[in-house]
Enzyme design. Sequence first.
Site, mmCIF file in Angstrom:
data_model
loop_
_atom_site.group_PDB
_atom_site.id
_atom_site.type_symbol
_atom_site.label_atom_id
_atom_site.label_comp_id
_atom_site.label_asym_id
_atom_site.label_seq_id
_atom_site.Cartn_x
_atom_site.Cartn_y
_atom_site.Cartn_z
ATOM 1 N N GLY A 1 -2.578 4.750 -2.282
ATOM 2 C CA GLY A 1 -3.269 3.683 -2.984
ATOM 3 C C GLY A 1 -2.726 2.297 -2.707
ATOM 4 O O GLY A 1 -1.601 2.125 -2.253
ATOM 5 N N ASP B 1 9.389 11.752 0.480
ATOM 6 C CA ASP B 1 9.002 10.593 1.295
ATOM 7 C C ASP B 1 9.966 9.431 1.076
ATOM 8 O O ASP B 1 9.548 8.282 0.946
ATOM 9 C CB ASP B 1 7.569 10.165 0.981
ATOM 10 C CG ASP B 1 6.989 9.245 2.061
ATOM 11 O OD1 ASP B 1 7.508 9.268 3.195
ATOM 12 O OD2 ASP B 1 6.039 8.508 1.773
ATOM 13 N N LYS C 1 -1.321 0.042 -9.227
ATOM 14 C CA LYS C 1 -1.592 0.852 -8.043
ATOM 15 C C LYS C 1 -2.996 1.429 -8.160
ATOM 16 O O LYS C 1 -3.283 2.216 -9.056
ATOM 17 C CB LYS C 1 -0.559 1.972 -7.926
ATOM 18 C CG LYS C 1 -0.718 2.842 -6.702
ATOM 19 C CD LYS C 1 0.473 3.785 -6.596
ATOM 20 C CE LYS C 1 0.375 4.645 -5.362
ATOM 21 N NZ LYS C 1 1.550 5.527 -5.223
ATOM 22 N N GLU D 1 0.849 -1.180 0.000
ATOM 23 C CA GLU D 1 0.000 0.000 0.000
ATOM 24 C C GLU D 1 0.885 1.230 0.000
ATOM 25 O O GLU D 1 1.715 1.407 0.889
ATOM 26 C CB GLU D 1 -0.908 0.002 1.230
ATOM 27 C CG GLU D 1 -2.042 0.995 1.126
ATOM 28 C CD GLU D 1 -3.230 0.608 1.999
ATOM 29 O OE1 GLU D 1 -4.125 1.444 2.148
ATOM 30 O OE2 GLU D 1 -3.242 -0.520 2.519
ATOM 31 N N GLY D 2 0.766 2.069 -1.028
ATOM 32 C CA GLY D 2 1.547 3.293 -1.107
ATOM 33 C C GLY D 2 0.872 4.410 -0.343
ATOM 34 O O GLY D 2 -0.130 4.220 0.346
#
Length: 361
Positions: free
Chosen positions: A49, A161, A66, A45-46
């Site tokens: 999404g 990130d 994704k 899970e990004g």
Amino acid sequence: MGEPEPEQIRLKCVRKEGFFTVPPEHRLGRCRSVKEFEKLNRIGEGTYGIVYRARDTHTDEIVALKKVRMDKEKDGVPISSLREITLLLRLRHPNIVELKEVVVGNHLESIFLVMGYCEQDLASLLENMPTPFSEAQVKCIVLQVLRGLQYLHRNFIIHRDLKVSNLLMTDKGCVKTADFGLARAYGIPVKPMTPKVVTLWYRAPELLLGTTTQTTSIDMWAVGCILAELLAHKPLLPGTSEIHQVDLIVQLLGTPSENIWPGFSQLPLASQYSLRKQPYNNLKHKFPWLSEAGLRLMNLLFMYDPKKRATAGDCLESSYFKEKPLPCEPELMPTFPHHRNKRATPATSLGTESQSRRGRP
């Protein structure tokens, strides 16, 4: 007979009332349906999404899909996802994850990004691999991260990130930076941005102290954290809160001052922290076996003053990568067949979403 009129596409305008029509010359063509992909398993899970491993039924290629999260959206695709799509469509580099195309589901709000597939992510490997990466392998990984970052920064993009779970590796040893949900293009002069970015353990001190002037230096601090984590086989600064995170940084690097970081005391949140008096840099104590060149590189990445922090280009020229043990070639990186994302759910089309949990390697 003339050619038929193209179908009208009308989009709702968010800032102003009403709709506008997309001219035919501005359209990229029809998106394929997600039903043309066979779902193999959910792999993670990004930021914005869910990510699946899937097979393109037309080409047999294995890809990562994704699913763009629409949880809180009433007026279409989230701005974060639009940013990610826009950025990835213009990025092409061996060490940046590739966006191949955008496909759609049954509903207008069901959108998937088709990405190049990588067999593993570094976070899962660090948790599960029986033998830690050697220093030569760490150098190979970090060099690839730096090359990808140099490309991003030259194109005026900050990732915002970076962390080991956003670094993917193919079975050929190629490392790719992924998850651009928080990435931003920036200009000169740099415009204000929200400081609430970057996962806590990798967050630069200027972000913790509330700066809104974000530069590529925040990515470089994260690279320092990643390098240290790969060398030590554990996170360097595993804070449990922002206050704890600042304290861990001070314990490691010493107390910042105006002498070493001009303007530090004027940052928005500086007055809210009561910093311990700690005059020593403890990096050498933390990594007693690391060479002088390695410590010098780490110190440059952990400069308090963002203006003095090493750039990706500076790091690529570091003598640390030119001394023994030399970085191994990507093709000689170890493979981890038992840690790959294997089929964990029944093979189905991607018209519906699986409820399976992340298939850990």
